[in-house]
Design an enzyme around this catalytic site. Sequence first.
Site, PDB file in Angstrom:
ATOM      1  N   THR A  91       0.714   4.739   5.004  1.00  0.00           N
ATOM      2  CA  THR A  91       0.107   3.643   5.764  1.00  0.00           C
ATOM      3  C   THR A  91       1.162   2.633   6.195  1.00  0.00           C
ATOM      4  O   THR A  91       1.103   2.094   7.307  1.00  0.00           O
ATOM      5  CB  THR A  91      -0.988   2.933   4.941  1.00  0.00           C
ATOM      6  OG1 THR A  91      -1.851   3.921   4.391  1.00  0.00           O
ATOM      7  CG2 THR A  91      -1.805   2.002   5.796  1.00  0.00           C
ATOM      8  N   GLY A  92       2.146   2.394   5.343  1.00  0.00           N
ATOM      9  CA  GLY A  92       3.209   1.446   5.674  1.00  0.00           C
ATOM     10  C   GLY A  92       3.907   1.820   6.978  1.00  0.00           C
ATOM     11  O   GLY A  92       4.236   0.946   7.788  1.00  0.00           O
ATOM     12  N   GLY A 142       0.841  -1.199   0.000  1.00  0.00           N
ATOM     13  CA  GLY A 142       0.000   0.000   0.000  1.00  0.00           C
ATOM     14  C   GLY A 142       0.869   1.239   0.000  1.00  0.00           C
ATOM     15  O   GLY A 142       2.017   1.201  -0.458  1.00  0.00           O
ATOM     16  N   SER A 143       0.332   2.317   0.522  1.00  0.00           N
ATOM     17  CA  SER A 143       1.048   3.596   0.452  1.00  0.00           C
ATOM     18  C   SER A 143       2.139   3.677   1.519  1.00  0.00           C
ATOM     19  O   SER A 143       2.088   2.979   2.542  1.00  0.00           O
ATOM     20  CB  SER A 143       0.068   4.742   0.622  1.00  0.00           C
ATOM     21  OG  SER A 143      -0.506   4.674   1.907  1.00  0.00           O
ATOM     22  N   THR A 144       3.081   4.568   1.293  1.00  0.00           N
ATOM     23  CA  THR A 144       4.180   4.765   2.249  1.00  0.00           C
ATOM     24  C   THR A 144       3.640   5.280   3.580  1.00  0.00           C
ATOM     25  O   THR A 144       4.080   4.840   4.647  1.00  0.00           O
ATOM     26  CB  THR A 144       5.208   5.737   1.642  1.00  0.00           C
ATOM     27  OG1 THR A 144       5.767   5.105   0.473  1.00  0.00           O
ATOM     28  CG2 THR A 144       6.332   6.051   2.607  1.00  0.00           C
ATOM     29  N   CYS A 196       2.004   0.840  -8.704  1.00  0.00           N
ATOM     30  CA  CYS A 196       3.142   1.322  -7.903  1.00  0.00           C
ATOM     31  C   CYS A 196       4.349   1.531  -8.787  1.00  0.00           C
ATOM     32  O   CYS A 196       5.123   2.461  -8.584  1.00  0.00           O
ATOM     33  CB  CYS A 196       3.434   0.338  -6.776  1.00  0.00           C
ATOM     34  SG  CYS A 196       3.616  -1.364  -7.310  1.00  0.00           S
ATOM     35  N   GLU A 248       5.630  -3.208   1.044  1.00  0.00           N
ATOM     36  CA  GLU A 248       5.740  -2.874  -0.386  1.00  0.00           C
ATOM     37  C   GLU A 248       4.976  -1.579  -0.584  1.00  0.00           C
ATOM     38  O   GLU A 248       3.739  -1.563  -0.538  1.00  0.00           O
ATOM     39  CB  GLU A 248       5.105  -3.980  -1.245  1.00  0.00           C
ATOM     40  CG  GLU A 248       5.763  -5.342  -1.134  1.00  0.00           C
ATOM     41  CD  GLU A 248       7.101  -5.413  -1.840  1.00  0.00           C
ATOM     42  OE1 GLU A 248       7.496  -4.425  -2.503  1.00  0.00           O
ATOM     43  OE2 GLU A 248       7.762  -6.458  -1.712  1.00  0.00           O
TER      44      GLU A 248
HETATM   45  P1  NAD Z   1      -3.372   2.337   1.377  1.00  0.00           P
HETATM   46  O1  NAD Z   1      -2.083   2.407   2.103  1.00  0.00           O
HETATM   47  O2  NAD Z   1      -4.358   3.406   1.575  1.00  0.00           O
HETATM   48  O3  NAD Z   1      -4.146   0.983   1.695  1.00  0.00           O
HETATM   49  C1  NAD Z   1      -3.535  -0.292   1.540  1.00  0.00           C
HETATM   50  C2  NAD Z   1      -4.213  -1.293   2.439  1.00  0.00           C
HETATM   51  O4  NAD Z   1      -3.942  -0.941   3.800  1.00  0.00           O
HETATM   52  C3  NAD Z   1      -5.731  -1.341   2.334  1.00  0.00           C
HETATM   53  O5  NAD Z   1      -6.143  -2.685   2.481  1.00  0.00           O
HETATM   54  C4  NAD Z   1      -6.179  -0.507   3.523  1.00  0.00           C
HETATM   55  O6  NAD Z   1      -7.470  -0.833   3.958  1.00  0.00           O
HETATM   56  C5  NAD Z   1      -5.154  -0.881   4.556  1.00  0.00           C
HETATM   57  N1  NAD Z   1      -4.948   0.090   5.634  1.00  0.00           N
HETATM   58  C6  NAD Z   1      -5.229   1.414   5.642  1.00  0.00           C
HETATM   59  N2  NAD Z   1      -4.862   1.962   6.816  1.00  0.00           N
HETATM   60  C7  NAD Z   1      -4.318   0.970   7.567  1.00  0.00           C
HETATM   61  C8  NAD Z   1      -3.720   0.919   8.864  1.00  0.00           C
HETATM   62  N3  NAD Z   1      -3.593   1.995   9.626  1.00  0.00           N
HETATM   63  N4  NAD Z   1      -3.268  -0.277   9.304  1.00  0.00           N
HETATM   64  C9  NAD Z   1      -3.348  -1.386   8.545  1.00  0.00           C
HETATM   65  N5  NAD Z   1      -3.899  -1.396   7.307  1.00  0.00           N
HETATM   66  C10 NAD Z   1      -4.368  -0.230   6.815  1.00  0.00           C
HETATM   67  O7  NAD Z   1      -2.936   2.196  -0.158  1.00  0.00           O
HETATM   68  P2  NAD Z   1      -3.888   2.161  -1.437  1.00  0.00           P
HETATM   69  O8  NAD Z   1      -4.372   3.548  -1.649  1.00  0.00           O
HETATM   70  O9  NAD Z   1      -4.845   1.034  -1.308  1.00  0.00           O
HETATM   71  O10 NAD Z   1      -2.839   1.773  -2.574  1.00  0.00           O
HETATM   72  C11 NAD Z   1      -2.113   2.697  -3.287  1.00  0.00           C
HETATM   73  C12 NAD Z   1      -0.674   2.800  -2.814  1.00  0.00           C
HETATM   74  O11 NAD Z   1      -0.089   1.511  -2.751  1.00  0.00           O
HETATM   75  C13 NAD Z   1       0.222   3.589  -3.731  1.00  0.00           C
HETATM   76  O12 NAD Z   1       1.095   4.426  -3.000  1.00  0.00           O
HETATM   77  C14 NAD Z   1       1.029   2.528  -4.459  1.00  0.00           C
HETATM   78  O13 NAD Z   1       2.255   2.983  -4.994  1.00  0.00           O
HETATM   79  C15 NAD Z   1       1.169   1.511  -3.398  1.00  0.00           C
HETATM   80  N6  NAD Z   1       1.392   0.191  -3.964  1.00  0.00           N
HETATM   81  C16 NAD Z   1       2.596  -0.405  -3.772  1.00  0.00           C
HETATM   82  C17 NAD Z   1       2.855  -1.630  -4.345  1.00  0.00           C
HETATM   83  C18 NAD Z   1       4.169  -2.313  -4.135  1.00  0.00           C
HETATM   84  O14 NAD Z   1       4.214  -3.510  -4.330  1.00  0.00           O
HETATM   85  N7  NAD Z   1       5.217  -1.636  -3.744  1.00  0.00           N
HETATM   86  C19 NAD Z   1       1.871  -2.261  -5.109  1.00  0.00           C
HETATM   87  C20 NAD Z   1       0.639  -1.634  -5.282  1.00  0.00           C
HETATM   88  C21 NAD Z   1       0.413  -0.406  -4.696  1.00  0.00           C
END
Ligand code: NAD
Length: 482
Positions: free
Chosen positions: A233-234, A229-231, A285, A251
């Site tokens: 949230t990561g 997901g996003s940096t 991503c 990731e």
């Molecule tokens: P996001 O971080 O908003 O959400 C990702 C997941 O995390 C979702 O399932 C969400 O419900 C969950 N989440 C949200 N808050 C959380 C928390 N506090 N604790 C635990 N889980 C939580 O990201 P998104 O908007 O769904 O995806 C887009 C982003 O992901 C972009 O920045 C993209 O570059 C990145 N991405 C990275 C990769 C990679 O492999 N590096 C692949 C795809 C997308």
Amino acid sequence: MGSIGASLDLFSGFYNTINGKLTTTEKTRHGINPANGKPNPEVPVSTPKDVDDAVAAAKEAFKSWSKTSNEERKKAVLAFADALERYESDFGKLLTQEQGKPLQFAVGEIKAGVHWLRSLSKLELKEETIEEDEEKRVVVRHTPLGVTVGIVPWNFPVQLAVGKIAPSVLTGNPIIIKPSPFTPYCDLKLGELAQQYFPPGVVQVLSGDDNLGPWLTAHPGPDKISFTGSTVTGKKVMESAAKTLKRVTLELGGKDPAIITKNINIDAVAQKIGALAFANSGQVCLAIKRIYVHESIHDKFRDAIVAFTKTLKVGDGTEEGVTHGPLQNSMQYEKVKTFFSDIEKEKWTVAVGGKNEDKPGYFITPTIIDKPADDSRIATEEPFGPIVPLLTWSDEDDVIARANNTKLGLGASVWSDDLDEATRIARQLDAGSVWVNTHLELDPNAPFGGHKESGIGYEWGIGGLKAFTNIQTLYLKKKTSA
Ligand code: NAD
């Protein structure tokens, strides 16, 4: 409660899978079809009790699953892959309905998922004797971690979920998948399908609202979080996991540069760069998010990529000929539109696109901003939509420094018919995946991960499997008297 049958209805009845059963919740919610704003079916909103139940079932399942042979796990994964392939057409339709991507790419994602399951199942972590003499033997082995959680974003819900399921279960760990609330449908059906091939508690899927992710990362039961997901949230995931020292693989986001030298076939490269910048409507991503073209060919290259971009057809992914679907959700749509509002404010030059039609669905026109400043938002932030900056360069060291001048380091590419020049530049780029004359080409056997704030650790390949294990060194002295 639903019942697990031999055949799978992909289009109705969306359940959590807990301990081998299809369960639902008192409260439900639904996603939206991003092409027309219509509600998709109701899905469960998991409660803390559902999390406790799933974790307890996974812990129970771990006792026997962690002791199964590699052959047995592999057999289950391959049977699951065959089943997914049998349903690829329906999974593809459902994916278009929830995610928005055109049908051919949705089916392509399912095929990629099948390929990932099959390829990863060929890998095996063998014990290694690193030293042996008459007195002793030193053996390194990889033991299963315990219960794992896979948190998945909304851009590739199927491929990214199976890319976590396979390495987890192949190494002996039950997994709980948490899809994005925006795209729960295919993942819930993956969970339902998995019940036919894995014992109860080995593959479980929970859908929920924004509370569910934090509940899972904070729960004392799981041993590892594999997050995509996003940096932003990561970092929250890592902070939460730190309290119980759960292992994490992160990731995260990217701002991939593509450096284009003057030694190229302009038309061919312009088409490829356009395709790779706008793939999945920019919601990748690893999409190209900064284009650096050599100054001497800028005008010709710009004209060629503009001509290509004009051929793209944006629309409902179920319509014939559509190459680019809507953005997946309103939050992302509004975020990407802020870059369009900046066009006038920041006096950016629009090479193509620049305006969005006012119609239902989250549609954004593929757009190229010509020569914005290096420190502009469009050149520094990840829009995660089909809008990309075209920048120029003349000095090799300088463009390498500019390409690396970001906190992110997911992917990068160099384009040149002079392979020496291309590899020389490629080796100086700070990113987890670096390509020459292509971008975004992934291989299940290769490690995939980000440098800097694009992530921690990596997935896939033999090392990706190791990331789902603990390492153990066995020091075996052969005799008590020695
Ligand atoms: P996001 O971080 O908003 O959400 C990702 C997941 O995390 C979702 O399932 C969400 O419900 C969950 N989440 C949200 N808050 C959380 C928390 N506090 N604790 C635990 N889980 C939580 O990201 P998104 O908007 O769904 O995806 C887009 C982003 O992901 C972009 O920045 C993209 O570059 C990145 N991405 C990275 C990769 C990679 O492999 N590096 C692949 C795809 C997308």
